[in-house]
Scaffold this motif. Sequence first.
Motif, PDB file in Angstrom:
ATOM      1  N   ARG A   1      10.274 -35.845-146.095  1.00  0.00           N
ATOM      2  CA  ARG A   1      10.055 -35.913-147.549  1.00  0.00           C
ATOM      3  C   ARG A   1      10.068 -37.361-148.033  1.00  0.00           C
ATOM      4  O   ARG A   1       9.237 -37.753-148.857  1.00  0.00           O
ATOM      5  CB  ARG A   1      11.126 -35.109-148.289  1.00  0.00           C
ATOM      6  CG  ARG A   1      10.903 -33.612-148.298  1.00  0.00           C
ATOM      7  CD  ARG A   1      11.768 -32.927-149.343  1.00  0.00           C
ATOM      8  NE  ARG A   1      13.195 -33.154-149.131  1.00  0.00           N
ATOM      9  CZ  ARG A   1      13.973 -32.382-148.382  1.00  0.00           C
ATOM     10  NH1 ARG A   1      13.442 -31.314-147.763  1.00  0.00           N
ATOM     11  NH2 ARG A   1      15.254 -32.625-148.247  1.00  0.00           N
ATOM     12  N   GLU A   2      10.993 -38.151-147.517  1.00  0.00           N
ATOM     13  CA  GLU A   2      11.068 -39.544-147.950  1.00  0.00           C
ATOM     14  C   GLU A   2       9.869 -40.345-147.460  1.00  0.00           C
ATOM     15  O   GLU A   2       9.356 -41.207-148.171  1.00  0.00           O
ATOM     16  CB  GLU A   2      12.373 -40.185-147.460  1.00  0.00           C
ATOM     17  CG  GLU A   2      13.630 -39.553-148.018  1.00  0.00           C
ATOM     18  CD  GLU A   2      13.698 -39.551-149.534  1.00  0.00           C
ATOM     19  OE1 GLU A   2      13.118 -40.470-150.168  1.00  0.00           O
ATOM     20  OE2 GLU A   2      14.312 -38.643-150.105  1.00  0.00           O
ATOM     21  N   ILE A   3       9.412 -40.058-146.253  1.00  0.00           N
ATOM     22  CA  ILE A   3       8.216 -40.738-145.743  1.00  0.00           C
ATOM     23  C   ILE A   3       7.011 -40.408-146.615  1.00  0.00           C
ATOM     24  O   ILE A   3       6.218 -41.291-146.982  1.00  0.00           O
ATOM     25  CB  ILE A   3       7.957 -40.356-144.275  1.00  0.00           C
ATOM     26  CG1 ILE A   3       9.069 -40.914-143.376  1.00  0.00           C
ATOM     27  CG2 ILE A   3       6.591 -40.872-143.813  1.00  0.00           C
ATOM     28  CD1 ILE A   3       9.017 -40.411-141.954  1.00  0.00           C
ATOM     29  N   ALA A   4       6.858 -39.134-146.972  1.00  0.00           N
ATOM     30  CA  ALA A   4       5.753 -38.739-147.846  1.00  0.00           C
ATOM     31  C   ALA A   4       5.860 -39.420-149.204  1.00  0.00           C
ATOM     32  O   ALA A   4       4.852 -39.806-149.805  1.00  0.00           O
ATOM     33  CB  ALA A   4       5.735 -37.218-148.010  1.00  0.00           C
ATOM     34  N   LEU A   5       7.097 -39.598-149.679  1.00  0.00           N
ATOM     35  CA  LEU A   5       7.289 -40.247-150.968  1.00  0.00           C
ATOM     36  C   LEU A   5       6.869 -41.714-150.920  1.00  0.00           C
ATOM     37  O   LEU A   5       6.308 -42.232-151.888  1.00  0.00           O
ATOM     38  CB  LEU A   5       8.750 -40.119-151.393  1.00  0.00           C
ATOM     39  CG  LEU A   5       9.101 -40.655-152.787  1.00  0.00           C
ATOM     40  CD1 LEU A   5       8.295 -39.944-153.871  1.00  0.00           C
ATOM     41  CD2 LEU A   5      10.607 -40.499-153.049  1.00  0.00           C
ATOM     42  N   THR A   6       7.121 -42.400-149.804  1.00  0.00           N
ATOM     43  CA  THR A   6       6.681 -43.797-149.710  1.00  0.00           C
ATOM     44  C   THR A   6       5.163 -43.885-149.882  1.00  0.00           C
ATOM     45  O   THR A   6       4.666 -44.788-150.574  1.00  0.00           O
ATOM     46  CB  THR A   6       7.069 -44.450-148.363  1.00  0.00           C
ATOM     47  OG1 THR A   6       6.379 -43.825-147.287  1.00  0.00           O
ATOM     48  CG2 THR A   6       8.556 -44.402-148.133  1.00  0.00           C
ATOM     49  N   ASN A   7       4.443 -42.984-149.271  1.00  0.00           N
ATOM     50  CA  ASN A   7       2.985 -43.021-149.375  1.00  0.00           C
ATOM     51  C   ASN A   7       2.520 -42.693-150.789  1.00  0.00           C
ATOM     52  O   ASN A   7       1.577 -43.308-151.303  1.00  0.00           O
ATOM     53  CB  ASN A   7       2.371 -42.046-148.362  1.00  0.00           C
ATOM     54  CG  ASN A   7       2.548 -42.536-146.932  1.00  0.00           C
ATOM     55  OD1 ASN A   7       2.053 -43.588-146.551  1.00  0.00           O
ATOM     56  ND2 ASN A   7       3.276 -41.776-146.129  1.00  0.00           N
ATOM     57  N   ARG A   8       3.199 -41.748-151.439  1.00  0.00           N
ATOM     58  CA  ARG A   8       2.838 -41.398-152.818  1.00  0.00           C
ATOM     59  C   ARG A   8       3.083 -42.591-153.743  1.00  0.00           C
ATOM     60  O   ARG A   8       2.244 -42.913-154.591  1.00  0.00           O
ATOM     61  CB  ARG A   8       3.664 -40.192-153.265  1.00  0.00           C
ATOM     62  CG  ARG A   8       3.239 -39.627-154.625  1.00  0.00           C
ATOM     63  CD  ARG A   8       4.064 -38.389-154.967  1.00  0.00           C
ATOM     64  NE  ARG A   8       3.991 -37.405-153.906  1.00  0.00           N
ATOM     65  CZ  ARG A   8       5.049 -36.833-153.316  1.00  0.00           C
ATOM     66  NH1 ARG A   8       6.272 -37.165-153.677  1.00  0.00           N
ATOM     67  NH2 ARG A   8       4.880 -35.941-152.371  1.00  0.00           N
ATOM     68  N   ILE A   9       4.227 -43.248-153.580  1.00  0.00           N
ATOM     69  CA  ILE A   9       4.540 -44.387-154.432  1.00  0.00           C
ATOM     70  C   ILE A   9       3.581 -45.540-154.161  1.00  0.00           C
ATOM     71  O   ILE A   9       3.104 -46.205-155.093  1.00  0.00           O
ATOM     72  CB  ILE A   9       6.002 -44.822-154.226  1.00  0.00           C
ATOM     73  CG1 ILE A   9       6.947 -43.745-154.771  1.00  0.00           C
ATOM     74  CG2 ILE A   9       6.270 -46.159-154.920  1.00  0.00           C
ATOM     75  CD1 ILE A   9       8.409 -43.995-154.454  1.00  0.00           C
ATOM     76  N   HIS A  10       3.295 -45.787-152.888  1.00  0.00           N
ATOM     77  CA  HIS A  10       2.378 -46.882-152.548  1.00  0.00           C
ATOM     78  C   HIS A  10       1.015 -46.661-153.201  1.00  0.00           C
ATOM     79  O   HIS A  10       0.430 -47.595-153.784  1.00  0.00           O
ATOM     80  CB  HIS A  10       2.227 -46.978-151.033  1.00  0.00           C
ATOM     81  CG  HIS A  10       1.469 -48.186-150.580  1.00  0.00           C
ATOM     82  ND1 HIS A  10       0.105 -48.195-150.450  1.00  0.00           N
ATOM     83  CD2 HIS A  10       1.886 -49.438-150.242  1.00  0.00           C
ATOM     84  CE1 HIS A  10      -0.299 -49.380-150.052  1.00  0.00           C
ATOM     85  NE2 HIS A  10       0.753 -50.148-149.919  1.00  0.00           N
ATOM     86  N   LEU A  11       0.505 -45.445-153.136  1.00  0.00           N
ATOM     87  CA  LEU A  11      -0.778 -45.150-153.775  1.00  0.00           C
ATOM     88  C   LEU A  11      -0.686 -45.300-155.285  1.00  0.00           C
ATOM     89  O   LEU A  11      -1.606 -45.815-155.934  1.00  0.00           O
ATOM     90  CB  LEU A  11      -1.216 -43.727-153.407  1.00  0.00           C
ATOM     91  CG  LEU A  11      -1.677 -43.506-151.968  1.00  0.00           C
ATOM     92  CD1 LEU A  11      -1.893 -42.016-151.707  1.00  0.00           C
ATOM     93  CD2 LEU A  11      -2.948 -44.285-151.676  1.00  0.00           C
ATOM     94  N   GLY A  12       0.444 -44.856-155.861  1.00  0.00           N
ATOM     95  CA  GLY A  12       0.607 -44.952-157.302  1.00  0.00           C
ATOM     96  C   GLY A  12       0.681 -46.387-157.774  1.00  0.00           C
ATOM     97  O   GLY A  12       0.063 -46.756-158.791  1.00  0.00           O
ATOM     98  N   VAL A  13       1.421 -47.218-157.069  1.00  0.00           N
ATOM     99  CA  VAL A  13       1.528 -48.624-157.443  1.00  0.00           C
ATOM    100  C   VAL A  13       0.175 -49.313-157.305  1.00  0.00           C
ATOM    101  O   VAL A  13      -0.225 -50.114-158.157  1.00  0.00           O
ATOM    102  CB  VAL A  13       2.601 -49.328-156.594  1.00  0.00           C
ATOM    103  CG1 VAL A  13       2.534 -50.837-156.775  1.00  0.00           C
ATOM    104  CG2 VAL A  13       3.987 -48.809-156.961  1.00  0.00           C
ATOM    105  N   ALA A  14      -0.559 -48.995-156.221  1.00  0.00           N
ATOM    106  CA  ALA A  14      -1.890 -49.580-156.047  1.00  0.00           C
ATOM    107  C   ALA A  14      -2.817 -49.155-157.186  1.00  0.00           C
ATOM    108  O   ALA A  14      -3.582 -49.975-157.717  1.00  0.00           O
ATOM    109  CB  ALA A  14      -2.473 -49.165-154.701  1.00  0.00           C
ATOM    110  N   SER A  15      -2.750 -47.884-157.582  1.00  0.00           N
ATOM    111  CA  SER A  15      -3.581 -47.410-158.692  1.00  0.00           C
ATOM    112  C   SER A  15      -3.223 -48.114-159.990  1.00  0.00           C
ATOM    113  O   SER A  15      -4.088 -48.399-160.823  1.00  0.00           O
ATOM    114  CB  SER A  15      -3.411 -45.898-158.862  1.00  0.00           C
ATOM    115  OG  SER A  15      -3.882 -45.198-157.736  1.00  0.00           O
TER     116      SER A  15
END
Length: 325
Positions: A189-203
């Motif tokens: 879950r935490e690994i998936a969250l890193t990817n979600r946050i990374h995409l969100g920050v990039a957006s």
Amino acid sequence: MKSSSAQAALGFSDRPGWDFGDYPYALEPLALPAPHRSVTLPAGALPAAARDAVDRFLDEAHRGFGTTDPVDADSLEQLFWFRWMVGHHVSFVIWRLLADALADVADGTGDQDAAAVRLTEYVRAYCGMLLYTGSSTRTVYQRTIRPSMYRQHNKFSGTWAPDYPAVRSLFRGRRPPPVVLSRAPALLREIALTNRIHLGVASKLVDQGRSLLQHAVLEGDVGSHRTWGAVFDCYFLTLRAPVTPLDVTAQLLRRQKAIAIDLATNGLYPDVGEDPDPVPEELRDPAVAQCEQDLVPALVRTAALAAGRGPVQEATGRGATGRVR
């Protein structure tokens, strides 16, 4: 690293209030050993003086580190530059701690449950650092931070970090580490969250949500990788030196205290009268909001684990992120 200022930068915080750099939101260089060297302190390996310093840090974290000079609209650029640099420093140390924990899991030796806990907590803390470094307004990022990377190299990318290859497969999720089964769901879950946050920050910050390297790949040649690590280290004020795990731990705690004071003073998203940037869909996820609230407690838990002091269940006090959105 023998000057008095360098020795101070490698030492534990020894006075209350802001004591990082020469003034609030100033910087210090980060000294790390070569990427293949362990930075993890064995349990019980802290000298008595360092053990007392870590315990004071943890006690102060629970009470709250206090506040410092708040920023206004004219000093936002200085604040977000500080967050960009220091948040990356903490991320680099977390990557190194993760690499050590991954090696323990791969070896199958020692306390495997404890290794899984360390992995999960370190990934959680890294989620927080993605939010912290990405808290800049789009205006400051586009005007100051992004051009500073482009001036170093027009394909500048976080993947150039010398400490990143050891954890690349973990964050890409291609081969989950063989942790004990009961701990695997939380880690994933935490690994998936890193990817979600990374995409969100990039957006939020980057045109079309792409990094400089991704733009370069679309354009063709990405050049030679031989100097990329050195360019990356120079940009982020990172020195490669024969420092010990104790030195690395002290530098980590110094930065975590500064971050906690910053957030207690300014909140994660400073309210200085400017219109807020639109929040991308990825960052509206409830799990992201929970991570924002857990940012400082996660750093404190990471500090305890990195110092070999065992898990810390909760951190309270005035170290919360303040206003989130």
